[in-house]
Design a protein around this motif. Sequence first.
Motif, PDB file in Angstrom:
ATOM      1  N   LEU A   1      50.566  14.170  43.164  1.00 19.00           N
ATOM      2  CA  LEU A   1      49.919  15.247  43.913  1.00 19.00           C
ATOM      3  C   LEU A   1      50.651  16.566  43.745  1.00 19.00           C
ATOM      4  O   LEU A   1      50.026  17.629  43.600  1.00 19.00           O
ATOM      5  N   ARG A   2      51.974  16.539  43.757  1.00 19.88           N
ATOM      6  CA  ARG A   2      52.747  17.756  43.535  1.00 19.88           C
ATOM      7  C   ARG A   2      52.486  18.330  42.147  1.00 19.88           C
ATOM      8  O   ARG A   2      52.403  19.539  41.975  1.00 19.88           O
TER       9      ARG A   2
ATOM     10  N   ILE B   1      49.731  17.994  40.406  1.00 12.95           N
ATOM     11  CA  ILE B   1      48.368  18.535  40.387  1.00 12.95           C
ATOM     12  C   ILE B   1      48.295  19.861  41.108  1.00 12.95           C
ATOM     13  O   ILE B   1      47.663  20.816  40.638  1.00 12.95           O
ATOM     14  N   THR B   2      48.949  19.958  42.253  1.00 11.31           N
ATOM     15  CA  THR B   2      48.862  21.178  43.069  1.00 11.31           C
ATOM     16  C   THR B   2      49.856  22.242  42.642  1.00 11.31           C
ATOM     17  O   THR B   2      49.791  23.394  43.101  1.00 11.31           O
ATOM     18  N   GLY B   3      50.817  21.855  41.813  1.00 13.93           N
ATOM     19  CA  GLY B   3      51.800  22.833  41.341  1.00 13.93           C
ATOM     20  C   GLY B   3      52.879  23.133  42.345  1.00 13.93           C
ATOM     21  O   GLY B   3      53.580  24.135  42.249  1.00 13.93           O
ATOM     22  N   THR B   4      53.047  22.283  43.339  1.00 11.49           N
ATOM     23  CA  THR B   4      54.105  22.473  44.325  1.00 11.49           C
ATOM     24  C   THR B   4      55.249  21.532  44.019  1.00 11.49           C
ATOM     25  O   THR B   4      55.071  20.433  43.496  1.00 11.49           O
TER      26      THR B   4
END
Length: 91
Positions: free
Chosen positions: A84-85, A87-90
Motif C-alpha cells: 500500500l505504501r 502504491i500511494t507513494g508514502t
Amino acid sequence: MTPSSLLTEQDQKPPEKWGNLIVRLAEVFDVSCDYLLVETAPRRPLRAPTDHLGDRLNDLATLDPEDQAALLRMLDALVTKTKLRAITGTG
C-alpha cells in the motif's frame, strides 16, 4: 619411445596436491570446484552466502500450528502495508 611410455603408473595418477590446488583456487576466486574443472559448469560461489532470514524461517517451522498461523497473519499484514505504501507513494 612415446611420451606416455615415459610416465610410470604412479605418475599417471593426478597428485593429491592438484586437488588441494583446485580447492585453494576455488577459495581465492569464490567459485565452485566444478566451475574450474568443467567448461560448461555454471559459475556458483564456493560457499553459500549466509542466509539469516532463511535460518530464522526454518526455526519458525518448529512453532506450534496456532503460533504459526498468528505469525503468518502478522507477516501478511506487513506485506500488505508495504504494498500500500508503494502504491500511494508514502513511506
